[in-house]
Design a protein around this motif. Structure first.
Motif, PDB file in Angstrom:
ATOM      1  N   GLU A 688      -4.851  19.534  24.757  1.00  0.00           N
ATOM      2  CA  GLU A 688      -5.075  19.887  25.823  1.00  0.00           C
ATOM      3  C   GLU A 688      -5.097  21.266  25.841  1.00  0.00           C
ATOM      4  OE1 GLU A 688      -8.167  19.676  28.323  1.00  0.00           O
ATOM      5  OE2 GLU A 688      -8.064  18.339  26.489  1.00  0.00           O
ATOM      6  N   ILE A 689      -2.820  20.720  26.371  1.00  0.00           N
ATOM      7  CA  ILE A 689      -2.361  21.950  26.442  1.00  0.00           C
ATOM      8  C   ILE A 689      -2.388  23.353  25.732  1.00  0.00           C
ATOM      9  CG2 ILE A 689      -0.194  22.650  27.351  1.00  0.00           C
ATOM     10  CD1 ILE A 689       0.317  19.994  27.777  1.00  0.00           C
ATOM     11  N   MET A 690      -2.895  23.061  24.698  1.00  0.00           N
ATOM     12  CA  MET A 690      -2.848  24.162  23.615  1.00  0.00           C
ATOM     13  C   MET A 690      -3.705  24.497  23.704  1.00  0.00           C
ATOM     14  SD  MET A 690      -2.334  23.791  19.114  1.00  0.00           S
ATOM     15  CE  MET A 690      -4.283  22.962  19.225  1.00  0.00           C
ATOM     16  N   ARG A 691      -5.199  24.065  23.512  1.00  0.00           N
ATOM     17  CA  ARG A 691      -6.158  24.806  23.925  1.00  0.00           C
ATOM     18  C   ARG A 691      -6.357  25.624  25.106  1.00  0.00           C
ATOM     19  NH1 ARG A 691      -9.294  19.645  21.753  1.00  0.00           N
ATOM     20  NH2 ARG A 691      -8.926  19.935  19.397  1.00  0.00           N
ATOM     21  N   ASN A 692      -5.927  25.358  26.342  1.00  0.00           N
ATOM     22  CA  ASN A 692      -5.831  25.868  27.366  1.00  0.00           C
ATOM     23  C   ASN A 692      -4.484  26.527  27.991  1.00  0.00           C
ATOM     24  OD1 ASN A 692      -8.591  25.140  28.121  1.00  0.00           O
ATOM     25  ND2 ASN A 692      -7.880  22.764  27.698  1.00  0.00           N
ATOM     26  N   ILE A 693      -3.552  27.209  26.798  1.00  0.00           N
ATOM     27  CA  ILE A 693      -2.340  27.320  27.832  1.00  0.00           C
ATOM     28  C   ILE A 693      -2.374  27.790  28.972  1.00  0.00           C
ATOM     29  CG2 ILE A 693      -2.149  28.917  25.431  1.00  0.00           C
ATOM     30  CD1 ILE A 693       0.697  26.874  26.309  1.00  0.00           C
ATOM     31  N   HIS A 694      -3.459  29.078  28.500  1.00  0.00           N
ATOM     32  CA  HIS A 694      -3.141  30.233  30.224  1.00  0.00           C
ATOM     33  C   HIS A 694      -3.201  29.367  30.874  1.00  0.00           C
ATOM     34  CE1 HIS A 694      -7.713  29.394  28.620  1.00  0.00           C
ATOM     35  NE2 HIS A 694      -7.648  29.695  29.800  1.00  0.00           N
ATOM     36  N   ILE A 695      -4.136  28.033  31.171  1.00  0.00           N
ATOM     37  CA  ILE A 695      -4.424  27.776  32.537  1.00  0.00           C
ATOM     38  C   ILE A 695      -3.036  26.959  32.735  1.00  0.00           C
ATOM     39  CG2 ILE A 695      -5.700  25.522  33.574  1.00  0.00           C
ATOM     40  CD1 ILE A 695      -7.730  26.243  32.073  1.00  0.00           C
ATOM     41  N   PHE A 696      -2.665  26.250  31.472  1.00  0.00           N
ATOM     42  CA  PHE A 696      -0.862  25.556  32.282  1.00  0.00           C
ATOM     43  C   PHE A 696       0.373  26.388  32.683  1.00  0.00           C
ATOM     44  CE2 PHE A 696       2.508  23.949  29.906  1.00  0.00           C
ATOM     45  CZ  PHE A 696       2.239  22.848  30.257  1.00  0.00           C
ATOM     46  N   VAL A 697      -0.014  27.421  31.797  1.00  0.00           N
ATOM     47  CA  VAL A 697       0.986  27.978  32.675  1.00  0.00           C
ATOM     48  C   VAL A 697       1.329  28.226  34.060  1.00  0.00           C
ATOM     49  CG1 VAL A 697       2.214  28.731  30.507  1.00  0.00           C
ATOM     50  CG2 VAL A 697       0.672  30.495  31.555  1.00  0.00           C
ATOM     51  N   SER A 698       0.112  28.420  34.258  1.00  0.00           N
ATOM     52  CA  SER A 698      -0.692  29.138  35.834  1.00  0.00           C
ATOM     53  C   SER A 698      -0.016  27.899  36.805  1.00  0.00           C
ATOM     54  CB  SER A 698      -1.781  29.569  35.814  1.00  0.00           C
ATOM     55  OG  SER A 698      -2.780  28.883  35.479  1.00  0.00           O
ATOM     56  N   ARG A 699      -0.781  26.923  36.312  1.00  0.00           N
ATOM     57  CA  ARG A 699      -1.077  25.389  36.802  1.00  0.00           C
ATOM     58  C   ARG A 699       0.528  24.610  36.617  1.00  0.00           C
ATOM     59  NH1 ARG A 699      -6.621  23.059  36.452  1.00  0.00           N
ATOM     60  NH2 ARG A 699      -8.850  25.383  37.100  1.00  0.00           N
ATOM     61  N   TYR A 700       1.689  25.065  36.294  1.00  0.00           N
ATOM     62  CA  TYR A 700       2.595  24.029  36.166  1.00  0.00           C
ATOM     63  C   TYR A 700       3.808  24.740  35.967  1.00  0.00           C
ATOM     64  CZ  TYR A 700      -0.114  19.784  34.614  1.00  0.00           C
ATOM     65  OH  TYR A 700      -0.674  18.392  34.871  1.00  0.00           O
ATOM     66  N   LEU A 701       4.522  24.176  36.510  1.00  0.00           N
ATOM     67  CA  LEU A 701       6.221  24.818  37.250  1.00  0.00           C
ATOM     68  C   LEU A 701       7.321  24.241  36.413  1.00  0.00           C
ATOM     69  CD1 LEU A 701       5.650  25.166  40.768  1.00  0.00           C
ATOM     70  CD2 LEU A 701       5.807  27.142  39.464  1.00  0.00           C
ATOM     71  N   TYR A 702       8.411  24.765  35.266  1.00  0.00           N
ATOM     72  CA  TYR A 702       9.032  24.400  34.301  1.00  0.00           C
ATOM     73  C   TYR A 702      10.226  24.280  34.859  1.00  0.00           C
ATOM     74  CZ  TYR A 702      11.751  24.195  30.204  1.00  0.00           C
ATOM     75  OH  TYR A 702      12.839  23.644  29.374  1.00  0.00           O
ATOM     76  N   ALA A 948       7.137  24.539  46.809  1.00  0.00           N
ATOM     77  CA  ALA A 948       7.363  24.061  45.075  1.00  0.00           C
ATOM     78  C   ALA A 948       8.431  24.174  45.357  1.00  0.00           C
ATOM     79  CB  ALA A 948       7.049  24.643  44.266  1.00  0.00           C
ATOM     80  N   PHE A 949       9.380  22.735  44.295  1.00  0.00           N
ATOM     81  CA  PHE A 949      11.242  22.621  44.313  1.00  0.00           C
ATOM     82  C   PHE A 949      12.142  23.731  43.517  1.00  0.00           C
ATOM     83  CE2 PHE A 949       9.229  18.978  42.537  1.00  0.00           C
ATOM     84  CZ  PHE A 949      10.851  18.819  41.555  1.00  0.00           C
ATOM     85  N   THR A 950      10.864  24.205  41.898  1.00  0.00           N
ATOM     86  CA  THR A 950      11.328  24.586  40.754  1.00  0.00           C
ATOM     87  C   THR A 950      10.845  25.615  39.984  1.00  0.00           C
ATOM     88  OG1 THR A 950      12.552  23.829  38.717  1.00  0.00           O
ATOM     89  CG2 THR A 950      10.450  22.371  39.766  1.00  0.00           C
ATOM     90  N   ASP A 951      10.955  26.974  39.487  1.00  0.00           N
ATOM     91  CA  ASP A 951      10.803  27.610  38.730  1.00  0.00           C
ATOM     92  C   ASP A 951      10.694  28.200  38.473  1.00  0.00           C
ATOM     93  OD1 ASP A 951       8.427  29.066  37.800  1.00  0.00           O
ATOM     94  OD2 ASP A 951       8.218  30.520  40.077  1.00  0.00           O
ATOM     95  N   ASP A 952      11.154  27.371  37.065  1.00  0.00           N
ATOM     96  CA  ASP A 952      12.762  28.266  35.907  1.00  0.00           C
ATOM     97  C   ASP A 952      12.006  28.894  35.141  1.00  0.00           C
ATOM     98  OD1 ASP A 952      14.869  26.912  37.946  1.00  0.00           O
ATOM     99  OD2 ASP A 952      15.211  25.189  35.995  1.00  0.00           O
TER     100      ASP A 952
END
Length: 1077
Positions: A688-702, A948-952
Motif C-alpha cells: 500500500e505504501i509502495m503504490r502510494n509513496i507520494h501520499i505516504f511521504v507527505s502524510r507521515y513524519l519520520y 507535530a513533535f518530530t520531522d527528521d
C-alpha cells in the motif's frame, strides 16, 4: 409372465429379441440418474446445514422450505355447488375472473415489472462498446412481444369484467334479471378490477421513467433504417424487414408511448351487435359509483393510520376505477373527485414497485382534465407544496421514528419469544390463539408495513424530487431497513411454531365465521315468506358455509367473499354481527397468507435503485463499531433483488447481471469497511505504501532515532504509526522480493521530486540570490572567522517571502523545505525497509542452531541415497538457509544504490546550478527550526491541527542531497551550526546581564518580558542543537567522512584486489555496482 406352453406335448419356441434386456437397461439408467440427482440434492442440503449457527439454517439457502399457504386440487366448479344453479353460474364466473386477475397481477409483478426495471443494468458505461445498446434491445424484443400479448389479455379481462357486471345490473325494467341485485354489491369484483388497472398503470409508469429503454429503442430503430438501406450487408431478406418494422411500430404505439392504461379504458365497452349495453346502463353506472365510494370509505378511514395494511394499493385501484367510470359514463362526481385529491395531503406519493413512485394528483389531473379545470390553481399548487413539506417533516422526524420503532420492534420480538415458548393451556386455548393472532398481525405485520412504507416513500421521494439526502437521514433509513429484516428473520426463526399456530388460528377464525353465518342462516330459514331473492340469500349463505368447511385457500376465501356479497342483503345480519364477521374474514385473509405478506412487506428489492446509500452505511458501521452485528440484516436486504434479477432478458444470461451486482457490492464493502478494518488491525502494508509513496511521504513524519513513521494528522483521536515490526510482517507476508520492488518505486518517486528540486534551484530569483551569498561569504569569511553570518540567512528567509506566498501562507522556501522533507522521508522509508528485511530474516533464521556451522543437507541426502524428491527438497532447504544467513548478516546497501544512481547526474556540468545548494542550507535550517517550534507549540493547544513533535525527514533529505552533490566539505566550511550557537549564546548572555541589572530596580513587567525572551532563545538554541544532531546522524548513513574522490579511490583498490584474488581472469570480473531497474 408370457404363456410358455400351448399344449402338454408341444413346447413353444422362445424368441429372444433382446427387448427385455434393453428395457431393463433403460430402467437401470433412469434409476441411476435418479440416485445421482437425489445424492446431489442431499449434498446441497448437507452443505446448507453444515455450518449453521443457532436453531435454523441460513436464511438465504433455505434447503428445506416450510410453506404455510394452504392448497387443494378442487376446481371452482367443484367448490361452487348449491341447488341454486343461476347463483352458481354468477359466482363461478366472477370467481374465475378474479382468479384470472390475480394470476395476471402475479405474472406482472414477477416477470414484466422486473424485466423492464432491470433493462440496461449490469453493463457500465466504460464496459459498453458501440453496438451493445442495439444488441441489448435486440434480445429484449421477444420480451416486449410477450408484454404486448400480456397487455392485450389484460384488456380482454377488463372488458369481460365490465360486461359481466353490466349484465347483472341492467336498467331495462322489461328485460329479465339474472338475479335480484337490490342490495347486492360485489365489492370484491371492483377491488380486483382496480388491481388489474393498477398493473396497467404501473407498466406505464415504469416505461415512462425508463430513459435507458427509450434511448436504446431509438438507437435500435436507427439501426433498422441502416439495415433497410443495405439489407444484403446484414444478411437479411428485404421482404422480411417491412413486417418487422410494422411489428415494431405496433409495439411502440401499444407499450412505449405511455398509452397502456389509456388504451384500456378507451376500449369500446358497448357491444356493437346488440349485446351488453354499458355506457347507457344507468343502474350499472350507479352501482359502479357506489362500489367505488364504498371501497374509498373503507380506505380513507385507515389510510396513513398505524392500522393501515393494504389501503394505499387499493387507493391506486380506486383512482383507476374512477377514471374508467368517467371514460365509460362521462360523468364526474366533483365532490368525490375533490375527496380523492384531498388524500394527497395524507399520502403525497405512493410507491407502485421498486423505485417507481406515483403522484395521485398528477394522474387525476391528466386523466380527467375537465374536472381539474373546476379546481382553483391554489389548491392544486398547495398539493405540490405539501409534497415538499411532507419530505422536510419526514426528514426531521426520521431519527425519532427510528428510536420509536426500535423500541416497538424489540418489544414485539420479546413478546414473540415469550408467547411462542410457552406451552398452550387447553383451558385458555381460544384466548391464547387470539393473543397469537394479534401479535402476528396487529403488531408484527403492521410494524413491517409501516416501516416499509416510510423507507420506500422517503427514499423514492428524494430520488423523484432530485433532492439530496443528509447523512443523518441515510443512517436512519438504513436502520429502518435493518429493523424490517429483523422482523422477517424473527418470523423465519420461529417458523416452526408460527406454522403450528397459524393452522390453529385459521381453524379458530373459520369457526367464528361459521357461527356468525349459522345465526344468519337460521334467521332466513325461520322467515317463511318465500321469494327468489330470499332463496338467493339462503343459497349464498349455504355456499359460504360449505366453502368455509375446508382449508383456507385463496379460492375458498374468494368464493366466501362473493357469496357474502349476496348473502348479506335483506338485513340478514344485524349491524353488530356484520362488522365482527368482516373483521374475522379480514384476519383470516391475513393469517392464511401471513408468510407471503410478511415476505412482500419485508422485501427490500427497491434498495438496488438506492444502493448509493450503502457506502455511507458502511462508513457509519466502521465509525460506530458497537452495532456491527446488525450488518447481516443489510446484506439480507441487498440480496432481495437477486430473484428479481433472474427475469432480466437484455443480457446473454442473467448471471452477468448477478456477477456485476456482486462485484459492485463487494468492491464497496472492501473499500468502505474491510480495507479500513485491515489497516486498523495490521497498519499500513508495504504494498500500500509502495503504490502510494507520494501520499505516504507527505502524510507521515519520520523519527530518525526510533525508526518510526507517525501520521501527521488524523480525524480520529489516535495517530497511526509505522515501525520496523509492521514492515517485517509485510515482508514475511509478501516475500523478500517486495524489498527491491519498493526501492525501485522509491527511485521513480525521487526522480520526479529531483526534477522539481532542479527547477527551484534553476529559478533566476533563487539562483541569483545564492550566487550573491556565495560571493559575499568568500569576501567576508576571513574577517568572520570562516563562519556564515546568521543575519545573512535571516535576510534570505525574509527576502524569499517577498516573492509571494500561497493562500495557506507558505513561502517558496517553506515549499522547498517540504520537498526536501519528503525526499528525506522516502530515504527513511528505504532505511526502514532494510531494517524490516533484517528483522524478518533474523526471525526466520533463529531456529538454526549455529549460523557459523550450517550443515549441507543436499550432501547428507546424497550420502544416504534417498529419493530424488528428497534430494530436491534438501537442495531447496540449503538455498533458503543460505539466503536467510546472508540477509541476516549484511542486508542490501540500498542507500549506496540510491546515491550511486543519482550522483553522476547531479555532478554533471549541465547541472552546475545545483552546486549552489550548500549555501541555501543555512536559511533552510532556520526556516525548519521556526516551523518545528510552531508545530510543537500547537501540541499544547486544544485544536491540534498542524501539531507535530518530530520531522527528521528534513535532516535525512539534506544529508542525502549534500552527498549526491559531494558538498559535505563545502557545507562544513560554512561552520553554520557554530555560528548559530555563538549567536544565541551571545544573546542569552546579554539578556542574563540585563536581568541582573533590572532585578535591582524590581520592574516586574520588564523582568517577565526578559524571562520570556530568554526562554524563547533557549528553545531556538535547543531546536538548532537537535537539528545538528539529527543531521550528523543522517550523514553517517551516507558515509560523510569520505569525499567522492576518496570513495572512487577505495572502489578502484577493491576492484584490483578482486582481480588479484581471481588470478587476473577477465571473464570472472563481476560488477560490484548494484543496479536499480
Amino acid at each position: 409372465m408370457a404363456v410358455e406352453t400351448l399344449s402338454p406335448d408341444w413346447e413353444f419356441d422362445r424368441v429372444d429379441d433382446g427387448s427385455q434386456k434393453i428395457h431393463a437397461e433403460v430402467q437401470l439408467k433412469n434409476y441411476g440418474k435418479f440416485l445421482e440427482e437425489y445424492t446431489s440434492q442431499l449434498r446441497r442440503i448437507e452443505d446448507a446445514l453444515d455450518d449453521s449457527i443457532g436453531d435454523v439454517w441460513d436464511f438465504n439457502l433455505d434447503p428445506i422450505a416450510l410453506k404455510l399457504l394452504p392448497c387443494e386440487q378442487s376446481s371452482l366448479l367443484e367448490l361452487i355447488k348449491t341447488e341454486n344453479k343461476v347463483l352458481n353460474k354468477v359466482i363461478t364466473v366472477y370467481a374465475a375472473l378474479c382468479c384470472e386477475i390475480k394470476k395476471l397481477k402475479y405474472e406482472a409483478e414477477t416477470k414484466f415489472y422486473n424485466g423492464l426495471l432491470f433493462y440496461g443494468e449490469g453493463a457500465t458505461d466504460s464496459s459498453m462498446v458501440e453496438g451493445d445498446c442495439q444488441i441489448q434491445m435486440g434480445r429484449f424484443i421477444s420480451f416486449l412481444q410477450e408484454l404486448s400479448c400480456f397487455v392485450t389479455r389484460c384488456y380482454e379481462v377488463v372488458m369481460n369484467v365490465v360486461h359481466q357486471l353490466a349484465a347483472l345490473y341492467i336498467s331495462n325494467k322489461i328485460a329479465p334479471k339474472i338475479i335480484e341485485t337490490t342490495g347486492v354489491h360485489f365489492q370484491t369484483m371492483y377491488e380486483h378490477l382496480g388491481e388489474l388497472l393498477t398493473v396497467l398503470l404501473t407498466l406505464d409508469e415504469i416505461i415512462d421513467n425508463h430513459v435507458t429503454l427509450k434511448d436504446h429503442w431509438t438507437m435500435y430503430k436507427r439501426l433498422l433504417k441502416s439495415v433497410h438501406h443495405n439489407p444484403s450487408k446484414f444478411g437479411i431478406q428485404e421482404e422480411k424487414l417491412k413486417p418487422f418494422e410494422k411489428f415494431l411500430l405496433k409495439l411502440e404505439g401499444q407499450l412505449l408511448d405511455g398509452m397502456i392504461f389509456q388504451a384500456c379504458i378507451e376500449q369500446q365497452f358497448d357491444s356493437l351487435n346488440g349485446g351488453v349495453s354499458v355506457s347507457k346502463n344507468s343502474t350499472f353506472a350507479e352501482e359502479f359509483a357506489h362500489s367505488i365510494r364504498s371501497i374509498f370509505a373503507n380506505v380513507e378511514a385507515k389510510l396513513g393510520e398505524p392500522s393501515e395494511i393494504d389501503q394505499r394499493d387499493k387507493y391506486v385501484g380506486i383512482c383507476g376505477l374512477f377514471v374508467l367510470h368517467f371514460q365509460i359514463f362521462r360523468t364526474v362526481d366533483k365532490k368525490f373527485y375533490k375527496s380523492l385529491l384531498d388524500i394527497c395531503k395524507k399520502v403525497p406519493a405512493i410507491t407502485l414497485t421498486a423505485n417507481i413512485i406515483w403522484f395521485p394528483d398528477n394522474f387525476l389531473i391528466q386523466r380527467i382534465p375537465a374536472a381539474a379545470k373546476l379546481l382553483d390553481r391554489k389548491s392544486l399548487q398547495a398539493i405540490k407544496m405539501h409534497r415538499d413539506t411532507f419530505l422536510q417533516q419526514k426528514a426531521q422526524s426520521l431519527t425519532k421514528d427510528v428510536q420509536s420503532y426500535y423500541v416497538f420492534v424489540s418489544s414485539w420480538m420479546m413478546k414473540m419469544e415469550s408467547i411462542l415458548s410457552k406451552e398452550q393451556r387447553m383451558d385458555k386455548f381460544a384466548e391464547d390463539l387470539t393473543n397469537r393472532c394479534n401479535i402476528f398481525i396487529q403488531v408484527g405485520f403492521l410494524y413491517a408495513y409501516s416501516i416499509s412504507t416510510i423507507i420506500k416513500t422517503t427514499m423514492n421521494l428524494y430520488m423523484s424530487l432530485q433532492k439530496p439526502m443528509t447523512k443523518t437521514s441515510v443512517k436512519a433509513l438504513c436502520r429502518l431497513v435493518e429493523l424490517l429484516k429483523a422482523i422477517e428473520h424473527m418470523f423465519y426463526r420461529r417458523s416452526m411454531v408460527v406454522a403450528d399456530s397459524v393452522s390453529h388460528i385459521t381453524q379458530h377464525l373459520q369457526h367464528q365465521a361459521l357461527n356468525s353465518i349459522s345465526v344468519a342462516k337460521k334467521r332466513v330459514i325461520s322467515d317463511k315468506k318465500y321469494s327468489e331473492q330470499r332463496l338467493d340469500v339462503l343459497s349464498a349463505l349455504v355456499l359460504a358455509e360449505n366453502t368455509l368447511n375446508g382449508p383456507s385457500t385463496k379460492q375458498r376465501r374468494l368464493i366466501v367473499s362473493l357469496a357474502l356479497s349476496v348473502g348479506t342483503q335483506m338485513k340478514t345480519f344485524k349491524d353488530e354481527e356484520l362488522l365482527p364477521l368482516q373483521v374475522v374474514m379480514k384476519k383470516l385473509d391475513l393469517i392464511s397468507e401471513l408468510r407471503e405478506r410478511v415476505q412482500t412487506q419485508c422485501d427490500c428489492c427497491f434498495l438496488y435503485w438506492h444502493r448509493a446509500v450503502f457506502p455511507i452505511y458502511l462508513d457509519d458501521v466502521y465509525e460506530n463499531a458497537v452495532d456491527a452485528a446488525r450488518l447481516h440484516y443489510m446484506f439480507s436486504a441487498l440480496r432481495d433483488c437477486v430473484p428479481a434479477m433472474m427475469h432480466a432478458r437484455h443480457l446473454e444470461s442473467c448471471e452477468i447481471l448477478l456477477d456485476c451486482y456482486d462485484k459492485e457490492i463487494m468492491e464497496i464493502l472492501n473499500e468502505h469497511l474491510l480495507d479500513k478494518l485491515c489497516k486498523e488491525i495490521e497498519g499500513l502494508d508495504v504494498l500500500e505504501i509502495m503504490r502510494n509513496i507520494h501520499i505516504f511521504v507527505s502524510r507521515y513524519l519520520y523519527n530518525l532515532n526510533n525508526q518510526i513513521f507517525i501520521e501527521r494528522t488524523s480525524n480520529n483521536k489516535h495517530l497511526n504509526t509505522i515501525n520496523i515490526r509492521h514492515i517485517a510482517n509485510s515482508i514475511r507476508t509478501h516475500g523478500t522480493g517486495i524489498m527491491n520492488t519498493t526501492v525501485n518505486f522509491t527511485y521513480q518517486f525521487l526522480k520526479k521530486k529531483f526534477y522539481i528540486f532542479s527547477q527551484f534551484m534553476y529559478d533566476e530569483h533563487i539562483k541569483s540570490r545564492l550566487i550573491k551569498d556565495i560571493r559575499f561569504f568568500r569576501e567576508i569569511k576571513d574577517q568572520n572567522d570562516h563562519k556564515y553570518p546568521f543575519d545573512r540567512a535571516e535576510k534570505f528567509n525574509r527576502g524569499i517571502r517577498k516573492l509571494g506566498i500561497t493562500p495557506e501562507g507558505q513561502s517558496y522556501l517553506d515549499q522547498f523545505r517540504q520537498l526536501i522533507s519528503q525526499i528525506g522521508n522516502a530515504m527513511g522509508y528505504v532505511r526502514m525497509i532494510r531494517s524490516g528485511g533484517l528483522h524478518c530474516s533474523s526471525n526466520a533464521i533463529r531456529f538454526v542452531p549455529d549460523l557459523e556451522d550450517i550443515v549441507n543437507f543436499e550432501e547428507l541426502v546424497k550420502e544416504e541415497g534417498l529419493a530424488d524428491e528428497t534430494l530436491k527438497a534438501a537442495r531447496h532447504l540449503d538455498s533458503v538457509l543460505s539466503d536467510h544467513t546472508r540477509n541476516s548478516a549484511e542486508g542490501t546497501e540500498y542507500f549506496k544504490m540510491l546515491v550511486d544512481v543519482f550522483a553522476p547526474e547531479f555532478r554533471r556540468p549541465k547541472n552546475i546550478h545545483l552546486r549552489n545548494f550548500y549555501i541555501i542550507v543555512p536559511p533552510l535550517t532556520l526556516n525548519f527550526v521556526e516551523h518545528s517550534i510552531s508545530c510543537k507549540e500547537k501540541l499544547n493547544k486544544k485544536k491540534k491541527i498542524g501539531a507535530a513533535f518530530t520531522d527528521d525527514g528534513f535532516a535525512m533529505g539534506v544529508a542525502y542531497i549534500l552527498k549526491l552533490l559531494d558538498q559535505y566539505q563545502e557545507f562544513d566550511s560554512l561552520h553554520w551550526f557554530q555560528s548559530v550557537r555563538e549567536k544565541y549564546l551571545k544573546e542569552i548572555r546579554a539578556v542574563a546581564k540585563q536581568q541582573n541589572v533590572q532585578s535591582a530596580s524590581q520592574d516586574e513587567k520588564l523582568l517577565q518580558t526578559m524571562n520570556l525572551t530568554q526562554k524563547r532563545l533557549d528553545i531556538y538554541l535547543q531546536e538548532f542543537e537537535l537539528l545538528y544532531f539529527s543531521l550528523s546522524s543522517a550523514r553517517i548513513f551516507f558515509r560523510a567522512d569520505k569525499t567522492a574522490a576518496e570513495e572512487n579511490q577505495e572502489k578502484k583498490e577493491k576492484e584490483e584486489e578482486t582481480k588479484t584474488s581471481n588470478g587476473d581472469l577477465p571473464d570472472s570480473t563481476v560488477s560490484a555496482e548494484p543496479v536499480v531497474k
